[in-house]
Motif scaffolding. Structure first.
Motif, PDB file in Angstrom:
ATOM      1  N   ASP A   1      51.660  37.136  26.914  1.00  0.00           N
ATOM      2  CA  ASP A   1      52.230  37.762  28.110  1.00  0.00           C
ATOM      3  C   ASP A   1      52.986  39.041  27.759  1.00  0.00           C
ATOM      4  OD1 ASP A   1      51.213  35.729  29.680  1.00  0.00           O
ATOM      5  OD2 ASP A   1      53.103  34.601  29.765  1.00  0.00           O
ATOM      6  N   VAL A   2      53.738  38.989  26.672  1.00  0.00           N
ATOM      7  CA  VAL A   2      54.543  40.144  26.275  1.00  0.00           C
ATOM      8  C   VAL A   2      53.652  41.315  25.865  1.00  0.00           C
ATOM      9  CG1 VAL A   2      56.250  41.000  24.625  1.00  0.00           C
ATOM     10  CG2 VAL A   2      56.513  38.705  25.604  1.00  0.00           C
ATOM     11  N   VAL A   3      52.685  41.067  24.990  1.00  0.00           N
ATOM     12  CA  VAL A   3      51.873  42.186  24.483  1.00  0.00           C
ATOM     13  C   VAL A   3      50.924  42.709  25.550  1.00  0.00           C
ATOM     14  CG1 VAL A   3      52.104  41.438  22.078  1.00  0.00           C
ATOM     15  CG2 VAL A   3      50.135  40.669  23.421  1.00  0.00           C
ATOM     16  N   ARG A   4      50.438  41.846  26.434  1.00  0.00           N
ATOM     17  CA  ARG A   4      49.581  42.327  27.520  1.00  0.00           C
ATOM     18  C   ARG A   4      50.363  43.250  28.449  1.00  0.00           C
ATOM     19  NH1 ARG A   4      45.890  37.226  29.679  1.00  0.00           N
ATOM     20  NH2 ARG A   4      44.279  37.324  28.045  1.00  0.00           N
ATOM     21  N   ALA A   5      51.572  42.828  28.794  1.00  0.00           N
ATOM     22  CA  ALA A   5      52.400  43.656  29.667  1.00  0.00           C
ATOM     23  C   ALA A   5      52.695  45.004  29.024  1.00  0.00           C
ATOM     24  CB  ALA A   5      53.697  42.928  30.000  1.00  0.00           C
ATOM     25  N   ALA A   6      52.746  45.029  27.685  1.00  0.00           N
ATOM     26  CA  ALA A   6      53.021  46.267  26.962  1.00  0.00           C
ATOM     27  C   ALA A   6      51.778  47.131  26.793  1.00  0.00           C
ATOM     28  CB  ALA A   6      53.615  45.946  25.593  1.00  0.00           C
ATOM     29  N   GLY A   7      50.615  46.620  27.170  1.00  0.00           N
ATOM     30  CA  GLY A   7      49.381  47.383  27.025  1.00  0.00           C
ATOM     31  C   GLY A   7      48.766  47.331  25.649  1.00  0.00           C
ATOM     32  N   VAL A   8      49.141  46.338  24.856  1.00  0.00           N
ATOM     33  CA  VAL A   8      48.582  46.191  23.511  1.00  0.00           C
ATOM     34  C   VAL A   8      47.173  45.611  23.606  1.00  0.00           C
ATOM     35  CG1 VAL A   8      48.822  45.016  21.291  1.00  0.00           C
ATOM     36  CG2 VAL A   8      50.853  45.880  22.482  1.00  0.00           C
ATOM     37  N   VAL A   9      46.236  46.235  22.899  1.00  0.00           N
ATOM     38  CA  VAL A   9      44.853  45.763  22.885  1.00  0.00           C
ATOM     39  C   VAL A   9      44.581  45.083  21.552  1.00  0.00           C
ATOM     40  CG1 VAL A   9      42.429  46.417  23.050  1.00  0.00           C
ATOM     41  CG2 VAL A   9      44.148  47.631  24.415  1.00  0.00           C
ATOM     42  N   PRO A  10      44.291  43.771  21.542  1.00  0.00           N
ATOM     43  CA  PRO A  10      43.987  43.100  20.274  1.00  0.00           C
ATOM     44  C   PRO A  10      42.757  43.691  19.600  1.00  0.00           C
ATOM     45  CG  PRO A  10      44.404  41.513  22.038  1.00  0.00           C
ATOM     46  CD  PRO A  10      44.285  42.853  22.689  1.00  0.00           C
ATOM     47  N   VAL A  11      42.741  43.628  18.280  1.00  0.00           N
ATOM     48  CA  VAL A  11      41.564  44.103  17.544  1.00  0.00           C
ATOM     49  C   VAL A  11      40.380  43.181  17.798  1.00  0.00           C
ATOM     50  CG1 VAL A  11      40.651  44.647  15.243  1.00  0.00           C
ATOM     51  CG2 VAL A  11      43.044  45.143  15.794  1.00  0.00           C
ATOM     52  N   ALA A  12      40.658  41.885  17.956  1.00  0.00           N
ATOM     53  CA  ALA A  12      39.609  40.917  18.284  1.00  0.00           C
ATOM     54  C   ALA A  12      40.145  39.997  19.372  1.00  0.00           C
ATOM     55  CB  ALA A  12      39.227  40.106  17.052  1.00  0.00           C
ATOM     56  N   PRO A  13      39.288  39.460  20.217  1.00  0.00           N
ATOM     57  CA  PRO A  13      39.744  38.609  21.318  1.00  0.00           C
ATOM     58  C   PRO A  13      40.160  37.230  20.835  1.00  0.00           C
ATOM     59  CG  PRO A  13      37.357  38.752  21.332  1.00  0.00           C
ATOM     60  CD  PRO A  13      37.836  39.668  20.249  1.00  0.00           C
ATOM     61  N   GLU A  14      41.442  37.095  20.527  1.00  0.00           N
ATOM     62  CA  GLU A  14      42.058  35.827  20.148  1.00  0.00           C
ATOM     63  C   GLU A  14      41.214  35.029  19.159  1.00  0.00           C
ATOM     64  OE1 GLU A  14      44.063  33.494  22.950  1.00  0.00           O
ATOM     65  OE2 GLU A  14      44.549  35.170  24.273  1.00  0.00           O
ATOM     66  N   PRO A  15      41.178  35.465  17.921  1.00  0.00           N
ATOM     67  CA  PRO A  15      40.404  34.715  16.928  1.00  0.00           C
ATOM     68  C   PRO A  15      40.988  33.353  16.589  1.00  0.00           C
ATOM     69  CG  PRO A  15      41.643  36.475  15.881  1.00  0.00           C
ATOM     70  CD  PRO A  15      41.800  36.671  17.363  1.00  0.00           C
ATOM     71  N   GLY A  16      42.214  33.077  17.020  1.00  0.00           N
ATOM     72  CA  GLY A  16      42.767  31.746  16.816  1.00  0.00           C
ATOM     73  C   GLY A  16      43.295  31.471  15.436  1.00  0.00           C
ATOM     74  N   GLY A  17      43.462  32.501  14.608  1.00  0.00           N
ATOM     75  CA  GLY A  17      44.037  32.313  13.284  1.00  0.00           C
ATOM     76  C   GLY A  17      43.015  32.079  12.207  1.00  0.00           C
ATOM     77  N   ALA A  18      41.919  31.411  12.554  1.00  0.00           N
ATOM     78  CA  ALA A  18      40.884  31.180  11.550  1.00  0.00           C
ATOM     79  C   ALA A  18      40.136  32.468  11.224  1.00  0.00           C
ATOM     80  CB  ALA A  18      39.898  30.115  12.032  1.00  0.00           C
ATOM     81  N   VAL A  19      40.175  33.420  12.156  1.00  0.00           N
ATOM     82  CA  VAL A  19      39.508  34.704  11.960  1.00  0.00           C
ATOM     83  C   VAL A  19      40.543  35.807  12.080  1.00  0.00           C
ATOM     84  CG1 VAL A  19      37.738  36.286  12.784  1.00  0.00           C
ATOM     85  CG2 VAL A  19      37.351  33.816  12.879  1.00  0.00           C
ATOM     86  N   GLU A  20      40.586  36.680  11.073  1.00  0.00           N
ATOM     87  CA  GLU A  20      41.480  37.830  11.120  1.00  0.00           C
ATOM     88  C   GLU A  20      40.646  39.081  11.294  1.00  0.00           C
ATOM     89  OE1 GLU A  20      45.119  37.740   8.534  1.00  0.00           O
ATOM     90  OE2 GLU A  20      43.872  36.362   7.381  1.00  0.00           O
ATOM     91  N   ALA A  21      41.113  39.966  12.183  1.00  0.00           N
ATOM     92  CA  ALA A  21      40.459  41.247  12.384  1.00  0.00           C
ATOM     93  C   ALA A  21      41.531  42.324  12.354  1.00  0.00           C
ATOM     94  CB  ALA A  21      39.710  41.264  13.710  1.00  0.00           C
ATOM     95  N   ILE A  22      41.386  43.262  11.435  1.00  0.00           N
ATOM     96  CA  ILE A  22      42.377  44.323  11.226  1.00  0.00           C
ATOM     97  C   ILE A  22      41.629  45.632  11.060  1.00  0.00           C
ATOM     98  CG2 ILE A  22      44.281  45.147   9.769  1.00  0.00           C
ATOM     99  CD1 ILE A  22      43.269  41.621   9.218  1.00  0.00           C
ATOM    100  N   ARG A  23      42.230  46.712  11.541  1.00  0.00           N
ATOM    101  CA  ARG A  23      41.581  48.019  11.427  1.00  0.00           C
ATOM    102  C   ARG A  23      42.434  48.950  10.578  1.00  0.00           C
ATOM    103  NH1 ARG A  23      40.226  48.545  16.261  1.00  0.00           N
ATOM    104  NH2 ARG A  23      37.958  48.325  16.040  1.00  0.00           N
ATOM    105  N   ARG A  24      41.780  49.629   9.624  1.00  0.00           N
ATOM    106  CA  ARG A  24      42.382  50.725   8.879  1.00  0.00           C
ATOM    107  C   ARG A  24      41.693  52.022   9.280  1.00  0.00           C
ATOM    108  NH1 ARG A  24      43.700  49.180   2.578  1.00  0.00           N
ATOM    109  NH2 ARG A  24      44.165  51.435   2.629  1.00  0.00           N
TER     110      ARG A  24
END
Length: 667
Positions: free
Chosen positions: A591-614
């Motif tokens: 709720d907090v990050v959505r309201a702030a306009g933050v766009v995840p790198v991946a749609p909720e990978p659930g911890g088992a999958v990490e997605a990071i951009r350099r």
């Protein structure tokens, strides 16, 4: 600290090497195998003091000279240690006053490592003499890539309670407070008849019959961190006087080491280096690895950093030393790279045959090269070569998480509302929620400039100064989105309660007032109106300007707000007054990050999958690490560097697999 680049053109692969444990014929075999494994950088002379100076003032460099030249002839660069991490037996025999003392006042003897008092001038004089010899001999050697001061400073001896430390502590306090009356006020010595009349009356906070003065303990932590930093500075000054090579030491950003405030150390480093080992005493070692990497990047101010040590397999110092599962070495290593590491180094090259670390894994195991461990090393080396072009790029992040060593020290004092509430657990819970949402965060100090972040998370910031608290409030007033969790803003830098109601420093920005803490017994839960569950903590809270988002349905305070949201200036501040379960924490953070306009790198990978951009140089690189067992698919277009395959719109990463995509047009 500039944007430091290691000598290899891509991602550097390195290791510790202890040639003093082996004969010269083994050295030559080792260097040949290092070349086969693609090793670029070797740390030597980390524990070399007793070999380089076998007797006071008698220096013997022939063996180290041969090793240095052997590495140089094979194109391998040096991460050259100063050799001062542990004193030789002759030093503590001649000068037993160098030995450290534990909190009970008893001496700790040689036989392990770091058997020295950080305040000992005798130790410093002898160590600096050795450093001068090493610097003069190798300072302009063409193989020298960087200097490695000591090793894991403060791992075992950060807090010393001997008489030498006591006098150094008094000197430190005089510089900090100036007048004894000022110290008495800062420490609240009117309590329990502790008022000091003279500096000579002050002792380190040794073990006592009752609870000790918490402000004194926090100051002792500050002093101890500063003492070891001053030792580092002393060695670094000598090295820089004789050499142009960069200087660093290996930090220990990890769950079980907390005694050094690395925010104060980081500006002294030419490159930030960290040692990290998976801690299988934790519920989720992989999540802690990701947090530690993000915090190390924070210490590097967002610039690339180096992993100075990790293990190829098991360590030797945990109760149960678990080895890595197939593919885990590559997954964990690429997690460090994804989160900003441009160098990956291991302790150590060849597994020791003797000594305290003989069961610690190495790149070259006891069983030799016809092993799956060695083949995993070769696969890792090949993968690092193929993704080398990411070196020099930086990690993208729109969210910051505030972390404070001073809050870690003070929030876990001897007398606190609940012994079940620990600082790092609260920090890890906040970071884990972001990670599970696919949101990369920078871990920053309370003094950081927050203006570029869309959202800021402040977990359990128990101790905070006025300026840092105001900086956080100003961030919200300017349009930022803030999430603060319980036990934050409670005390100032002196560990003095901020009167007028909790959460003290953050009352106005959060729009709440807490009259009383109401901790829960371990194992007890309270249900929330939003459907989640809380544990550990509740509060007698009332909203002043905030709007309740969730209330307790049961427990000691049914109907009381548990989560609130407050408009403050142009921004929004959220407050969490309990320890949510993992799902509840993830939902609130979303709720907090959505309201702030933050766009995840991946749609909720659930911890088992990490997605990071350099990103950097006009290019973006998407890292996907699948720690799970089932495949995952993400939108991506470009070239997958590990395999060289083109990616046209959809990237599939198998369970246990990894991918690094150079984004753009596919090959």
């Amino acid at each position: 600290m500039d944007n430091f680049r290691l000598p290899s053109p891509g991602i550097t692969l390195g290791c510790d090497y202890n040639p003093e444990q082996w004969t010269p014929d083994v050295w030559r075999e080792d260097v040949a195998l290092m070349r086969e494994a693609g090793v670029d950088l070797v740390a030597v002379n980390i524990f070399g003091w007793s070999d380089l100076e076998p007797a006071p003032g008698r220096y013997e460099f022939a063996a180290l000279d041969e090793v240095v030249e052997l590495l140089h002839a094979n194109g391998i660069r040096l991460n050259l240690g100063t050799g001062t991490s542990s004193p030789p037996p002759w030093l503590t025999t001649l000068h037993p006053q160098v030995l450290p003392a534990a909190a009970d006042g008893t001496t700790r003897f040689p036989g392990g490592r770091q058997a020295w008092c950080p305040s000992s001038q005798i130790f410093r004089d002898r160590a600096y003499a050795l450093v001068r010899q090493v610097a003069e001999r190798y300072g302009d050697h063409p193989a020298l890539a960087l200097w490695h001061v000591s090793n894991e400073l403060g791992c075992h001896n950060a807090l010393c309670y001997c008489e030498t430390s006591a006098e150094a502590f008094r000197c430190w306090l005089r510089r900090r407070y100036g007048r004894i009356e000022t110290l008495n006020e800062a420490w609240g010595t009117a309590f329990w008849s502790q008022r000091y009349g003279d500096w000579s009356e002050i002792q380190p906070p040794r073990l006592a019959l009752s609870i000790r003065n918490p402000a004194q303990i926090v100051d002792f932590h500050r002093f101890s961190s500063d003492e070891l930093l001053e030792h580092y500075r002393g060695e670094a000054r000598i090295l820089r006087a004789h050499s142009a090579a960069p200087v660093t030491t290996n930090f220990m950003v990890t769950a079980h080491i907390r005694n050094l405030d690395y925010w104060s150390w980081a500006p002294e480093m030419d490159v930030i280096a960290n040692d990290h080992y998976l801690d299988h005493r934790l519920d989720d070692p992989g999540a802690e690895l990701s947090f530690a990497a993000d915090l190390t990047r924070g210490l590097a101010a967002g610039r690339p950093w180096m992993l100075m040590e990790q293990a190829a397999g098991a360590v030797n110092w945990q109760p149960y030393n678990l080895t890595r599962t197939p593919g885990e070495l590559l997954r964990n290593t690429l997690t460090h790279v994804a989160r900003g590491a441009d160098a990956i180094c291991f302790f150590q090259w060849r597994a020791s045959a003797q000594g305290a670390e003989k069961f610690h894994s190495a790149l070259l195991p006891h069983a030799g090269t016809d092993t799956e461990g060695w083949r995993e090393v070769l696969r890792l080396s090949g993968a690092l070569d193929r993704i080398g072009e990411v070196a020099g790029t930086t990690v993208d992040s729109e969210v910051a998480l505030v972390f404070s060593w001073e809050s870690w020290w003070s929030a876990e004092g001897e007398a606190r509302p609940s012994q079940a509430v620990t600082y790092l657990d609260r920090v890890h819970a906040a970071h884990r929620a972001l990670r599970e949402l696919g949101v990369t965060c920078d871990v920053v100090s309370p003094a950081a400039d927050l203006s570029r972040y869309r959202a800021v998370v402040v977990p359990c910031l128990y101790m905070v100064g006025d300026r840092d608290a105001q900086r956080i409030a100003d961030y919200v007033a300017a349009g930022g989105h803030l999430l603060v969790t319980f036990f934050s803003g409670i005390v100032d830098e002196r560990d003095r309660i901020r009167l007028g109601g909790y959460p003290g420093a953050f009352r106005d920005v959060l729009g709440v007032l807490v009259e009383e803490f109401a901790p829960l017994r371990p194992g007890h839960e309270v249900m929330l109106s939003t459907g989640g569950a809380g544990s550990l903590w509740t509060e007698r809270l009332r909203a002043t300007t905030a709007q309740p988002v969730a209330r307790y349905l049961d427990g000691p305070l049914p109907g009381t707000p548990a989560i609130t949201r407050n408009r403050y200036g142009a921004g929004v501040a959220w407050y969490l007054a309990t320890a949510l379960d993992a799902r509840g924490m993830r939902d609130l953070t979303r709720d907090v990050v959505r309201a702030a306009g933050v766009v995840p790198v991946a749609p909720e990978p659930g911890g088992a999958v990490e997605a990071i951009r350099r990103t950097g140089g006009g290019r973006g690189y998407l890292f996907v690490i699948n720690h799970g067992t089932v495949p995952v698919e993400l939108e991506a277009t470009g070239v997958e560097l590990v395999t060289g395959a083109g990616v046209d719109g959809l990237l599939r990463v198998e369970g246990g697999g990894v991918a690094v995509v150079r984004e753009g047009e596919p090959a």
